[in-house]
Design a protein around this motif. Structure first.
Motif, PDB file in Angstrom:
ATOM      1  N   SER A  15       0.823  -1.228   0.000  1.00  0.00           N
ATOM      2  CA  SER A  15       0.000   0.000   0.000  1.00  0.00           C
ATOM      3  C   SER A  15       0.850   1.268   0.000  1.00  0.00           C
ATOM      4  O   SER A  15       0.334   2.362  -0.231  1.00  0.00           O
ATOM      5  N   HIS A  16       2.127   1.122   0.230  1.00  0.00           N
ATOM      6  CA  HIS A  16       3.017   2.297   0.258  1.00  0.00           C
ATOM      7  C   HIS A  16       3.674   2.469  -1.104  1.00  0.00           C
ATOM      8  O   HIS A  16       4.485   1.654  -1.529  1.00  0.00           O
ATOM      9  N   LYS A  17       3.266   3.549  -1.794  1.00  0.00           N
ATOM     10  CA  LYS A  17       3.724   3.820  -3.153  1.00  0.00           C
ATOM     11  C   LYS A  17       4.805   4.886  -3.154  1.00  0.00           C
ATOM     12  O   LYS A  17       4.952   5.672  -2.220  1.00  0.00           O
ATOM     13  N   ALA A  18       5.596   4.906  -4.254  1.00  0.00           N
ATOM     14  CA  ALA A  18       6.657   5.900  -4.399  1.00  0.00           C
ATOM     15  C   ALA A  18       6.077   7.305  -4.503  1.00  0.00           C
ATOM     16  O   ALA A  18       5.012   7.513  -5.093  1.00  0.00           O
ATOM     17  N   GLU A  19       6.785   8.279  -3.949  1.00  0.00           N
ATOM     18  CA  GLU A  19       6.398   9.691  -4.010  1.00  0.00           C
ATOM     19  C   GLU A  19       7.583  10.500  -4.509  1.00  0.00           C
ATOM     20  O   GLU A  19       8.631   9.947  -4.858  1.00  0.00           O
ATOM     21  N   ASP A  20       7.434  11.806  -4.553  1.00  0.00           N
ATOM     22  CA  ASP A  20       8.508  12.658  -5.060  1.00  0.00           C
ATOM     23  C   ASP A  20       9.752  12.605  -4.193  1.00  0.00           C
ATOM     24  O   ASP A  20      10.866  12.793  -4.672  1.00  0.00           O
ATOM     25  N   LYS A  21       9.555  12.372  -2.930  1.00  0.00           N
ATOM     26  CA  LYS A  21      10.671  12.272  -1.999  1.00  0.00           C
ATOM     27  C   LYS A  21      10.604  10.931  -1.274  1.00  0.00           C
ATOM     28  O   LYS A  21       9.518  10.367  -1.114  1.00  0.00           O
ATOM     29  N   GLU A  22      11.776  10.463  -0.831  1.00  0.00           N
ATOM     30  CA  GLU A  22      11.791   9.211  -0.064  1.00  0.00           C
ATOM     31  C   GLU A  22      11.145   9.438   1.294  1.00  0.00           C
ATOM     32  O   GLU A  22      11.155  10.547   1.820  1.00  0.00           O
ATOM     33  N   TYR A  23      10.568   8.386   1.851  1.00  0.00           N
ATOM     34  CA  TYR A  23       9.952   8.511   3.171  1.00  0.00           C
ATOM     35  C   TYR A  23      10.105   7.194   3.932  1.00  0.00           C
ATOM     36  O   TYR A  23      10.385   6.139   3.348  1.00  0.00           O
ATOM     37  N   LEU A  24       9.956   7.279   5.242  1.00  0.00           N
ATOM     38  CA  LEU A  24      10.104   6.123   6.121  1.00  0.00           C
ATOM     39  C   LEU A  24       8.760   5.700   6.693  1.00  0.00           C
ATOM     40  O   LEU A  24       7.937   6.540   7.054  1.00  0.00           O
ATOM     41  N   VAL A  25       8.570   4.374   6.788  1.00  0.00           N
ATOM     42  CA  VAL A  25       7.355   3.811   7.378  1.00  0.00           C
ATOM     43  C   VAL A  25       7.778   2.934   8.554  1.00  0.00           C
ATOM     44  O   VAL A  25       8.591   2.024   8.384  1.00  0.00           O
ATOM     45  N   PRO A  26       7.291   3.184   9.769  1.00  0.00           N
ATOM     46  CA  PRO A  26       7.664   2.363  10.928  1.00  0.00           C
ATOM     47  C   PRO A  26       7.080   0.956  10.817  1.00  0.00           C
ATOM     48  O   PRO A  26       6.123   0.702  10.089  1.00  0.00           O
ATOM     49  N   VAL A  27       7.693   0.037  11.558  1.00  0.00           N
ATOM     50  CA  VAL A  27       7.232  -1.355  11.579  1.00  0.00           C
ATOM     51  C   VAL A  27       6.611  -1.620  12.932  1.00  0.00           C
ATOM     52  O   VAL A  27       7.227  -1.376  13.975  1.00  0.00           O
ATOM     53  N   LYS A  28       5.381  -2.119  12.928  1.00  0.00           N
ATOM     54  CA  LYS A  28       4.642  -2.363  14.159  1.00  0.00           C
ATOM     55  C   LYS A  28       5.359  -3.391  15.035  1.00  0.00           C
ATOM     56  O   LYS A  28       5.739  -4.472  14.572  1.00  0.00           O
ATOM     57  N   GLY A  29       5.555  -3.059  16.291  1.00  0.00           N
ATOM     58  CA  GLY A  29       6.176  -3.979  17.240  1.00  0.00           C
ATOM     59  C   GLY A  29       7.687  -4.019  17.160  1.00  0.00           C
ATOM     60  O   GLY A  29       8.318  -4.785  17.893  1.00  0.00           O
ATOM     61  N   CYS A  30       8.275  -3.224  16.251  1.00  0.00           N
ATOM     62  CA  CYS A  30       9.742  -3.220  16.083  1.00  0.00           C
ATOM     63  C   CYS A  30      10.260  -1.781  16.101  1.00  0.00           C
ATOM     64  O   CYS A  30      10.549  -1.204  15.038  1.00  0.00           O
TER      65      CYS A  30
END
Length: 453
Positions: A15-30
């Motif tokens: 569900s996380h698509k590329a955008e104009d800038k890089e971005y970070l998505v946290p990982v649940k429980g980690c």
């Protein structure tokens, strides 16, 4: 930074698509584990942590998704968290492990084995290299990845005893395979030791612990009547003139088959009846001559004249247009023909050397010195001075012609009494001369002979 819904499975990553800038998505429980999504759609795992040794924030890449799955990324995160709990910096620790592996690889037996083998390629050729390569490959399959400095005598004994147990002859007795493997392993340890990477040679220490090999001599006929039968059998061969003439020449000049097969026209002087070449076994062997001159009998020259009509337009005397390698007849060609003649386990191509040495000394009474020179072995005078390639060439020419005439007489079933009488005269003269030397001394005898001349 925009708060994004934490990742909890591989499915949620899509569900996380590329955008104009890089971005970070946290990982649940980690905590501290993120998925980085770049503008080019590449997704990779990132671990952000506070270094326990440097007290500063650091980043550690854990690999690209999906090569590193969600589950695997979580496992690596747990490992890194465990390192931090123990006061270790994950990035530093992993770098140390990497360098340790690199160091072990560079100091492994495998590394020095092939570095040493590269030096052999500069001085040795052909079948010798192939055999040594096979032995090194076998040894490396046991201890190749082990640091050479940590290999001790018990480990080498274990390896070589296993090789010995798996290298038995048909009658269940050990061959020389383990001994030869020990020999080349010893060379590798010496090579590494000279460069400061090991302090002992365990292969040399345990060689005496191996069972004595039972390999046996290569089969050869050594009686005149058996040789006569073999010579007549060779003349019954039909077909390829290369094969027939190679067998005829092996009987006449008894060089190694590998040298005969590689005979070049450029090395021959048929007018002077000479063949001058560098024996394969002489390159790197201390007891073999590096350069050799073979006087050719009239019979040998006649055979080579026949070959000239067949292959005189090529580089090699025994050229073969069907050969897959080197354009010469194969190593097995002559032996296969001997097998066809019924001589398997009775006589082989290398056996012509034993045949000549035995009969020349026993029947024709030629001195060991001349016979050894004809075989291409290094020979020395009583003072230790090595003879050169042209020493005694006239005596050897006479010997090779007498040998060829003797073979003709055997093959044709003629009486060889004249050869035996001539041989006895040689033997009597040698015995008389030796008795005189024993009585008066070598110096006095040489003085007498000089005055007589």
């Amino acid at each position: 930074m925009e708060q994004r819904k934490p990742i909890s499975s591989d499915r949620s990553i899509s569900s996380h698509k590329a955008e104009d800038k890089e971005y970070l998505v946290p990982v649940k429980g980690c905590p501290k584990l993120y998925l980085m999504v770049r503008p080019n759609s590449t997704k990779s795992w990132l671990y952000r942590y506070l270094s326990p040794t440097y007290s500063k924030n650091r980043r550690l890449s854990l690999g690209v998704y999906p090569n590193v799955s969600f589950a695997r990324a979580c496992d690596i995160w747990r490992e890194n968290e465990d390192f931090i709990t123990k006061g270790l910096d994950p990035k530093e620790y992993r770098e140390e492990i990497k360098q340790s592996l690199i160091s072990k690889t560079k100091n492994s037996f495998n590394h020095f084995a092939w570095e040493y083998f590269a030096t052999l390629e500069q001085s040795q050729k052909g079948n010798t290299l192939i055999r040594k390569k096979g032995r090194l490959e076998l040894i490396c399959s046991y201890i190749g990845n082990e640091p050479i400095s940590e290999i001790g005598s018990p480990r080498m004994l274990e390896v070589l005893l296993d090789i010995q147990a798996n290298s038995l002859s048909k009658d269940g007795k050990p061959t020389d395979k383990a001994e030869r493997c020990a020999g080349i392993a010893s060379d590798v340890f010496v090579y590494a030791g000279a460069r400061g990477f090991c302090s002992s040679n365990p292969a040399a220490l345990i060689k005496s612990q191996l069972a004595k090999s039972s390999y046996g001599h290569r089969p050869a006929v050594t009686k005149p009547k058996d040789l006569a039968k073999l010579l007549r059998a060779i003349e019954t061969v039909e077909g390829d003139l290369n094969t027939i003439n190679s067998l005829r020449l092996l009987a006449l000049i008894f060089v190694r088959n590998g040298d005969l097969r590689r005979m070049r026209w450029s090395d021959l002087d048929l007018e002077a009846s000479r063949w001058q070449f560098k024996p394969l076994k002489g390159q790197g062997k201390v007891n073999m001559v590096k350069d050799m001159v073979v006087p050719l009998s009239r019979q040998a020259v006649a055979i080579l004249r026949d070959q000239q009509k067949l292959n005189g337009h090529t580089e090699y005397v025994f050229y073969s247009e069907t050969a897959k390698k080197h354009q010469i007849i194969s190593d097995a060609t002559a032996n296969n023909q001997l097998h066809n003649l019924g001589y398997q386990n009775v006589h082989c191509v290398h056996g012509f050397r034993a045949t000549a040495k035995t009969i020349m000394q026993e029947q024709l009474k030629y001195p060991l010195l001349l016979v050894e020179m004809a075989l291409g072995h290094t020979t020395k005078d009583p003072n230790g001075t090595a003879y050169g390639r042209f020493d005694y060439v006239d005596d050897r020419s006479d010997m090779m012609q007498k040998w060829a005439d003797y073979l003709d007489a055997l093959r044709e079933g003629r009486d060889t009494a004249e050869f035996r009488a001539d041989a006895q005269t040689k033997a009597d003269s040698s015995a008389q001369l030796q008795a005189l030397i024993d009585q008066l001394g070598e110096h006095k005898v040489l003085e007498l002979l000089s005055n007589k001349v």
